[in-house]
Design a protein around this motif. Structure first.
Motif, PDB file in Angstrom:
ATOM      1  N   ASP A  11      -9.450  -8.838   5.061  1.00  0.00           N
ATOM      2  CA  ASP A  11      -8.863  -7.633   5.635  1.00  0.00           C
ATOM      3  C   ASP A  11      -9.488  -7.525   7.021  1.00  0.00           C
ATOM      4  O   ASP A  11     -10.685  -7.280   7.162  1.00  0.00           O
ATOM      5  CB  ASP A  11      -9.230  -6.427   4.766  1.00  0.00           C
ATOM      6  N   ARG A 116       4.479  -7.519   8.362  1.00  0.00           N
ATOM      7  CA  ARG A 116       5.006  -6.505   7.445  1.00  0.00           C
ATOM      8  C   ARG A 116       5.296  -5.205   8.190  1.00  0.00           C
ATOM      9  O   ARG A 116       4.421  -4.663   8.874  1.00  0.00           O
ATOM     10  CB  ARG A 116       4.023  -6.238   6.310  1.00  0.00           C
ATOM     11  N   VAL A 118       6.790  -1.291   7.334  1.00  0.00           N
ATOM     12  CA  VAL A 118       7.245  -0.306   6.357  1.00  0.00           C
ATOM     13  C   VAL A 118       8.161   0.652   7.104  1.00  0.00           C
ATOM     14  O   VAL A 118       7.727   1.377   8.000  1.00  0.00           O
ATOM     15  CB  VAL A 118       6.079   0.444   5.695  1.00  0.00           C
ATOM     16  N   LEU A 124       2.378   6.260   6.328  1.00  0.00           N
ATOM     17  CA  LEU A 124       1.659   5.408   5.380  1.00  0.00           C
ATOM     18  C   LEU A 124       0.404   6.103   4.861  1.00  0.00           C
ATOM     19  O   LEU A 124      -0.258   6.846   5.576  1.00  0.00           O
ATOM     20  CB  LEU A 124       1.255   4.097   6.053  1.00  0.00           C
ATOM     21  N   GLU A 127      -1.135   2.012   2.624  1.00  0.00           N
ATOM     22  CA  GLU A 127      -0.973   0.817   3.452  1.00  0.00           C
ATOM     23  C   GLU A 127      -1.352   1.033   4.915  1.00  0.00           C
ATOM     24  O   GLU A 127      -0.953   0.246   5.769  1.00  0.00           O
ATOM     25  CB  GLU A 127       0.459   0.303   3.341  1.00  0.00           C
ATOM     26  N   LYS A 130      -2.405  -1.886   7.129  1.00  0.00           N
ATOM     27  CA  LYS A 130      -1.926  -3.079   6.417  1.00  0.00           C
ATOM     28  C   LYS A 130      -0.471  -3.393   6.762  1.00  0.00           C
ATOM     29  O   LYS A 130       0.068  -4.393   6.318  1.00  0.00           O
ATOM     30  CB  LYS A 130      -2.041  -2.894   4.900  1.00  0.00           C
ATOM     31  N   ALA A 131       0.178  -2.509   7.525  1.00  0.00           N
ATOM     32  CA  ALA A 131       1.578  -2.702   7.898  1.00  0.00           C
ATOM     33  C   ALA A 131       1.870  -1.812   9.102  1.00  0.00           C
ATOM     34  O   ALA A 131       1.108  -0.893   9.426  1.00  0.00           O
ATOM     35  CB  ALA A 131       2.506  -2.346   6.736  1.00  0.00           C
ATOM     36  N   TRP A 133       4.097   1.009  10.530  1.00  0.00           N
ATOM     37  CA  TRP A 133       4.986   2.076  10.098  1.00  0.00           C
ATOM     38  C   TRP A 133       6.013   2.348  11.186  1.00  0.00           C
ATOM     39  O   TRP A 133       5.664   2.698  12.313  1.00  0.00           O
ATOM     40  CB  TRP A 133       4.190   3.348   9.802  1.00  0.00           C
TER      41      TRP A 133
END
Length: 250
Positions: A11, A116, A118, A124, A127, A130-131, A133
Motif C-alpha cells: 500500500d 481504479r 470509483v 469514498l 477505499e 485506493k481509488a 473518486w
C-alpha cells in the motif's frame, strides 16, 4: 553471492514512492531495513518499476544479492516479520533463488498496470487512497473506444512528465482497456515499459473523454501534438497499481 527474486505487494499511501530517498519514507528503504534486521547485511534492492508517491503494487518485483544462501521461504518469512514489527504496509509475497544474470528491471519484458476509478455520487470511505473518486457519471465505453487510438508505437511526449528522464518518448503500448462493473471502472495498461506518469496522464485524459469534455478525436490530437500542455488532467496516484511484471521463461 546468491541472488533472490522478491515478489512484493504494498500500500503506497504512506510512502514517497518505491525508490530510496534521503529524507522521505520509501518502499525500497523499508525492505532494505528489514533485511538488515534479518541477516545483518546492508543490501541494495533493484525494483522492476519506480512507482511514485502514493502508488500501490500487487506485483512489484525486485532482486537482491546476499552473502549467504538462505532457504527462500526463510527469507520471505523473516523479512515479512521485520516489516510487520516496523508497521510497514509492505509484504514479500514470494521469494525464489534467481540466476546470477537476472535483473528485476532490465530482464523484464512487460509491465502491467491497473488504474481504479470509483464512479459514484457518494464519496469514498473504505477505499480512500485506493481509488480515484469521480462523482460525475463517466461513459466507460467512450473511454475504451478512445483508448484504442493510443495502442501501438507512438511518441508519448504529451503523456509523460516534464521530469521524465527517459532518453526517448517513444513507447509501444500493447493494451489500454476500460471496463466497468457497477460503480467501479478499471483501466488496464500493458507495455514493455512506460514513461514517467504515462499511465496517470492517459487515464486523466480518458476521464475527460468519459465526462464528455473531449471526443476521441481530441485525444488523438493531443497525442499528435507531442506537447505536455496538450495533456488532460493527470490522474492522482491513489488508483494506480503495478499488478504484474513479465520475464522470459527460464
Amino acid at each position: 553471492m546468491p541472488r533472490y527474486r522478491l515478489d512484493i505487494e504494498y500500500d503506497g499511501s504512506a510512502y514517497a514512492g518505491w525508490q530510496w530517498q534521503a529524507d522521505q519514507p520509501s518502499v525500497q528503504a523499508a525492505i532494505e531495513r528489514a533485511f538488515l534486521s534479518f541477516c545483518g547485511e546492508q543490501v541494495s534492492l533493484r525494483g522492476a518499476g519506480r512507482t511514485d508517491a502514493g502508488v500501490h503494487a500487487t506485483g512489484q518485483v525486485a532482486h537482491v544479492d546476499l552473502a549467504k544462501e538462505w532457504p527462500a521461504q526463510k527469507v520471505r518469512d523473516a523479512v515479512n516479520a521485520h516489516l510487520q514489527v516496523a508497521k510497514e504496509t509492505v509484504a514479500i509475497t514470494a521469494v525464489s533463488l534467481a540466476a546470477d544474470d537476472f535483473d528485476a528491471r532490465f530482464s523484464a519484458t512487460g509491465r502491467h498496470y491497473l488504474y481504479r476509478i470509483v464512479n459514484r455520487r457518494a464519496p469514498l470511505t473504505l477505499e480512500q487512497k485506493k481509488a480515484w473518486w469521480v462523482p460525475k457519471r463517466l461513459d466507460h465505453a467512450a473511454m475504451h473506444d478512445a483508448a484504442q487510438l493510443l495502442i501501438g508505437k507512438h511518441d508519448f511526449t504529451t503523456f509523460r512528465s516534464t521530469q521524465c528522464q527517459a532518453v526517448s518518448p517513444v513507447r509501444t503500448l500493447d493494451r489500454l482497456d476500460v471496463t466497468r462493473s457497477g460503480d467501479a471502472i478499471e483501466v488496464r495498461a500493458s507495455a514493455r515499459s512506460f514513461l514517467h506518469n504515462q499511465v496517470r496522464s492517459m487515464v486523466g485524459s480518458l476521464k475527460r473523454v468519459g465526462e464528455g469534455g473531449w471526443t476521441a478525436a481530441d485525444l488523438e490530437k493531443a497525442l499528435a501534438a507531442r506537447d505536455r500542455a496538450a495533456c488532460g488532467q493527470v490522474a492522482p496516484p491513489d488508483g494506480l497499481y503495478l499488478v504484474k511484471v513479465d520475464y522470459p521463461e527460464a
